[in-house]
Design a protein around this motif. Structure first.
Motif, PDB file in Angstrom:
ATOM      1  N   ALA A 201       0.831  -1.206   0.000  1.00  0.00           N
ATOM      2  CA  ALA A 201       0.000   0.000   0.000  1.00  0.00           C
ATOM      3  C   ALA A 201       0.866   1.256   0.000  1.00  0.00           C
ATOM      4  N   ASN A 202       1.970   1.227   0.740  1.00  0.00           N
ATOM      5  CA  ASN A 202       2.884   2.366   0.754  1.00  0.00           C
ATOM      6  C   ASN A 202       3.583   2.538  -0.595  1.00  0.00           C
ATOM      7  N   ASN A 203       3.848   1.431  -1.306  1.00  0.00           N
ATOM      8  CA  ASN A 203       4.409   1.529  -2.649  1.00  0.00           C
ATOM      9  C   ASN A 203       3.457   2.252  -3.592  1.00  0.00           C
ATOM     10  N   VAL A 204       2.148   1.977  -3.434  1.00  0.00           N
ATOM     11  CA  VAL A 204       1.147   2.634  -4.274  1.00  0.00           C
ATOM     12  C   VAL A 204       1.169   4.143  -4.046  1.00  0.00           C
ATOM     13  N   VAL A 205       1.091   4.560  -2.785  1.00  0.00           N
ATOM     14  CA  VAL A 205       1.004   5.991  -2.509  1.00  0.00           C
ATOM     15  C   VAL A 205       2.305   6.700  -2.856  1.00  0.00           C
ATOM     16  N   LYS A 247      -8.503  12.114 -24.035  1.00  0.00           N
ATOM     17  CA  LYS A 247      -7.101  12.491 -23.928  1.00  0.00           C
ATOM     18  C   LYS A 247      -6.311  11.850 -25.063  1.00  0.00           C
ATOM     19  N   ALA A 248      -5.299  12.532 -25.552  1.00  0.00           N
ATOM     20  CA  ALA A 248      -4.421  11.949 -26.562  1.00  0.00           C
ATOM     21  C   ALA A 248      -3.631  10.808 -25.935  1.00  0.00           C
ATOM     22  N   VAL A 249      -3.433   9.738 -26.712  1.00  0.00           N
ATOM     23  CA  VAL A 249      -2.629   8.624 -26.209  1.00  0.00           C
ATOM     24  C   VAL A 249      -1.197   9.104 -26.039  1.00  0.00           C
ATOM     25  N   PRO A 250      -0.641   8.993 -24.831  1.00  0.00           N
ATOM     26  CA  PRO A 250       0.667   9.595 -24.560  1.00  0.00           C
ATOM     27  C   PRO A 250       1.831   8.739 -25.037  1.00  0.00           C
ATOM     28  N   VAL A 251       3.030   9.236 -24.787  1.00  0.00           N
ATOM     29  CA  VAL A 251       4.249   8.526 -25.151  1.00  0.00           C
ATOM     30  C   VAL A 251       4.443   7.327 -24.230  1.00  0.00           C
ATOM     31  N   PHE A 252       5.408   6.495 -24.596  1.00  0.00           N
ATOM     32  CA  PHE A 252       5.658   5.237 -23.888  1.00  0.00           C
ATOM     33  C   PHE A 252       5.839   5.432 -22.380  1.00  0.00           C
ATOM     34  N   GLY A 253       6.658   6.412 -21.998  1.00  0.00           N
ATOM     35  CA  GLY A 253       6.962   6.583 -20.576  1.00  0.00           C
ATOM     36  C   GLY A 253       5.730   6.881 -19.750  1.00  0.00           C
ATOM     37  N   THR A 254       4.818   7.696 -20.286  1.00  0.00           N
ATOM     38  CA  THR A 254       3.595   8.031 -19.553  1.00  0.00           C
ATOM     39  C   THR A 254       2.672   6.827 -19.472  1.00  0.00           C
ATOM     40  N   LEU A 255       2.534   6.085 -20.571  1.00  0.00           N
ATOM     41  CA  LEU A 255       1.733   4.863 -20.538  1.00  0.00           C
ATOM     42  C   LEU A 255       2.287   3.875 -19.522  1.00  0.00           C
ATOM     43  N   TYR A 256       3.613   3.771 -19.492  1.00  0.00           N
ATOM     44  CA  TYR A 256       4.217   2.838 -18.537  1.00  0.00           C
ATOM     45  C   TYR A 256       3.981   3.283 -17.100  1.00  0.00           C
ATOM     46  N   THR A 257       3.961   4.587 -16.851  1.00  0.00           N
ATOM     47  CA  THR A 257       3.671   5.090 -15.511  1.00  0.00           C
ATOM     48  C   THR A 257       2.304   4.606 -15.045  1.00  0.00           C
ATOM     49  N   VAL A 258       1.305   4.678 -15.938  1.00  0.00           N
ATOM     50  CA  VAL A 258      -0.036   4.202 -15.598  1.00  0.00           C
ATOM     51  C   VAL A 258      -0.027   2.692 -15.396  1.00  0.00           C
ATOM     52  N   TYR A 259       0.613   1.967 -16.321  1.00  0.00           N
ATOM     53  CA  TYR A 259       0.685   0.507 -16.219  1.00  0.00           C
ATOM     54  C   TYR A 259       1.343   0.080 -14.903  1.00  0.00           C
ATOM     55  N   ASN A 260       2.447   0.729 -14.580  1.00  0.00           N
ATOM     56  CA  ASN A 260       3.174   0.374 -13.364  1.00  0.00           C
ATOM     57  C   ASN A 260       2.357   0.679 -12.119  1.00  0.00           C
ATOM     58  N   TYR A 261       1.676   1.826 -12.109  1.00  0.00           N
ATOM     59  CA  TYR A 261       0.863   2.195 -10.951  1.00  0.00           C
ATOM     60  C   TYR A 261      -0.249   1.177 -10.717  1.00  0.00           C
ATOM     61  N   VAL A 262      -0.951   0.798 -11.790  1.00  0.00           N
ATOM     62  CA  VAL A 262      -2.041  -0.161 -11.633  1.00  0.00           C
ATOM     63  C   VAL A 262      -1.491  -1.542 -11.277  1.00  0.00           C
ATOM     64  N   SER A 263      -0.276  -1.875 -11.753  1.00  0.00           N
ATOM     65  CA  SER A 263       0.387  -3.115 -11.338  1.00  0.00           C
ATOM     66  C   SER A 263       0.632  -3.118  -9.833  1.00  0.00           C
ATOM     67  N   LEU A 264       1.074  -1.976  -9.302  1.00  0.00           N
ATOM     68  CA  LEU A 264       1.295  -1.861  -7.865  1.00  0.00           C
ATOM     69  C   LEU A 264      -0.020  -2.042  -7.104  1.00  0.00           C
ATOM     70  N   CYS A 265      -1.107  -1.481  -7.641  1.00  0.00           N
ATOM     71  CA  CYS A 265      -2.420  -1.653  -7.012  1.00  0.00           C
ATOM     72  C   CYS A 265      -2.831  -3.121  -7.012  1.00  0.00           C
ATOM     73  N   SER A 266      -2.613  -3.803  -8.137  1.00  0.00           N
ATOM     74  CA  SER A 266      -2.965  -5.219  -8.231  1.00  0.00           C
ATOM     75  C   SER A 266      -2.133  -6.058  -7.276  1.00  0.00           C
ATOM     76  N   ASP A 267      -0.865  -5.690  -7.141  1.00  0.00           N
ATOM     77  CA  ASP A 267       0.007  -6.406  -6.201  1.00  0.00           C
ATOM     78  C   ASP A 267      -0.495  -6.223  -4.769  1.00  0.00           C
ATOM     79  N   ALA A 268      -0.921  -5.007  -4.424  1.00  0.00           N
ATOM     80  CA  ALA A 268      -1.456  -4.751  -3.081  1.00  0.00           C
ATOM     81  C   ALA A 268      -2.753  -5.518  -2.848  1.00  0.00           C
ATOM     82  N   LYS A 269      -3.585  -5.617  -3.893  1.00  0.00           N
ATOM     83  CA  LYS A 269      -4.823  -6.381  -3.766  1.00  0.00           C
ATOM     84  C   LYS A 269      -4.517  -7.847  -3.459  1.00  0.00           C
ATOM     85  N   GLY A 270      -3.498  -8.400  -4.130  1.00  0.00           N
ATOM     86  CA  GLY A 270      -3.097  -9.780  -3.857  1.00  0.00           C
ATOM     87  C   GLY A 270      -2.605  -9.954  -2.433  1.00  0.00           C
ATOM     88  N   LYS A 271      -1.863  -8.967  -1.935  1.00  0.00           N
ATOM     89  CA  LYS A 271      -1.374  -9.035  -0.548  1.00  0.00           C
ATOM     90  C   LYS A 271      -2.546  -8.934   0.435  1.00  0.00           C
TER      91      LYS A 271
END
Length: 276
Positions: A201-205, A247-271
C-alpha cells in the motif's frame, strides 16, 4: 473515500487452455525497456501500434511472460481486445497459457467494458464525468496525504485514498486494519501478511506524486476501476481508456507510468487477499 463506482466490477477470469501450444517467438525491430523497482519486474515493449501491442514482463524469479494484444473494431462501434499470455521457453519458443477477450465501448457519458470470454461476468461501467470531477479533488487530497505521512515520525495510517488501498494502526494496542475499497480485515501489526500488504500500500502511494504531477489521476483511477475486479491488466486497454476520456494517447513513458501504478495496485490487492 471515493463516491464513484458505477455498476458491478466484472471478474476477469483467464480461460483454460486445454493443451500446450508451442509457438516460435516473433522478431520485432524495435523495443523499449523499463524496470519497476517496486515490483522487481522488467517490462519490455516489443511492438506497439493502434491495433496490436506485444510486450514481455520478466518477474522477480526470472520467468518471462509475453502478452500479445490485438484490436478488432466492430460494426456497432465497440472494440474487442484479444489478449494472449505466453510463457517464454528455451530454444526461441513460447507456450500459450491463457487467452481472454474483452469489449470496450462508449456512450456520450460512459465507458462500458465487458469480459466476453466469461459468460458470467458483469459489465464495468465508468462514468466519464466522474473521472474529470475527481481529478482535481483527488490530486489535492493525494498531495496533502503524502505530506501528512512524510511529516509523521510513526504514522498511524497510510496507503492510498485514490486507489482505496489503506492501512490503519492503533496507537494504544497491537491492532491493525487493512482496507481495500469497502472491505477491511482486522489483524495485528506483527502479522506477516499484513506487513506485506502495508508495504505494498505504501508503494502505491509513493507513486502518486508523479501521477498527480502528470495529471493522470483520472486515467489511473478509471483503469483501476476497470481491472480491480479480476486479473486483467492490459496495455491496450490503458490506451483505449485514454482515448475514451478525451485524452491523446501519450508517449511510452507516460503509458508505462499508468501501467506500473495499476500493477502496484494489483500487487497490493493480492497481498490484501492473502491476509487471513
Amino acid at each position: 473515500m471515493k463516491k464513484f463506482i458505477c455498476g458491478v466490477i466484472a471478474v476477469f477470469a483467464f480461460s483454460t487452455v486445454a493443451s500446450p501450444t508451442l509457438l516460435t517467438l516473433a522478431n520485432y525491430e524495435s523495443n523499449l525497456e523499463l524496470t519497476s523497482d517496486s515490483l522487481g519486474e522488467k517490462f519490455k515493449l516489443l511492438y506497439d501500434d493502434e491495433n496490436k501491442s506485444v510486450y514481455q514482463i520478466k518477474d522477480e524469479t526470472g520467468n518471462i511472460f509475453e502478452y500479445v494484444e490485438e484490436v478488432i473494431r466492430k460494426s456497432d462501434g465497440t472494440e474487442e481486445i484479444t489478449q494472449q499470455k505466453f510463457i517464454v521457453l528455451a530454444d526461441n519458443q513460447k507456450e500459450l497459457l491463457d487467452e481472454k477477450v474483452i469489449s470496450i465501448g462508449e456512450t456520450a457519458t460512459e465507458i462500458i467494458i465487458e469480459e466476453l470470454s466469461d459468460p458470467n461476468s458483469t459489465d464495468v461501467v465508468i462514468n466519464k464525468a466522474e473521472q474529470f470531477n475527481v481529478e482535481s479533488t483527488l490530486e489535492h487530497q493525494s498531495l496533502n496525504f503524502i505530506s501528512e505521512i512524510n511529516s509523521r515520525a510513526v504514522p498511524t495510517s497510510g496507503g492510498s485514498y485514490i486507489a482505496d488501498i489503506r492501512w490503519e494502526e492503533s496507537t494504544k494496542s497491537n491492532k491493525a486494519t487493512a482496507i481495500l475499497g469497502t472491505k477491511y480485515k482486522n489483524t495485528t501489526k506483527q502479522q506477516w501478511q499484513y506487513r506485506d500488504f502495508k508495504a505494498a500500500a505504501n508503494n502505491v502511494v509513493a507513486e502518486e506524486k508523479s501521477i498527480a504531477t502528470l495529471g493522470l489521476i483520472g486515467v489511473v483511477d478509471a483503469v483501476w476501476v476497470a481491472v480491480k475486479g479480476g486479473d486483467l491488466l492490459s496495455w491496450t486497454l490503458i490506451k483505449k481508456i485514454f482515448g475514451k476520456l478525451g485524452k491523446a494517447v501519450p508517449v511510452f513513458g507516460t503509458l508505462y507510468t499508468v501501467y506500473n501504478y495499476v500493477s502496484l495496485c494489483s500487487d497490493a490487492k493480492g497481498k490484501y487477499n492473502a491476509i487471513p
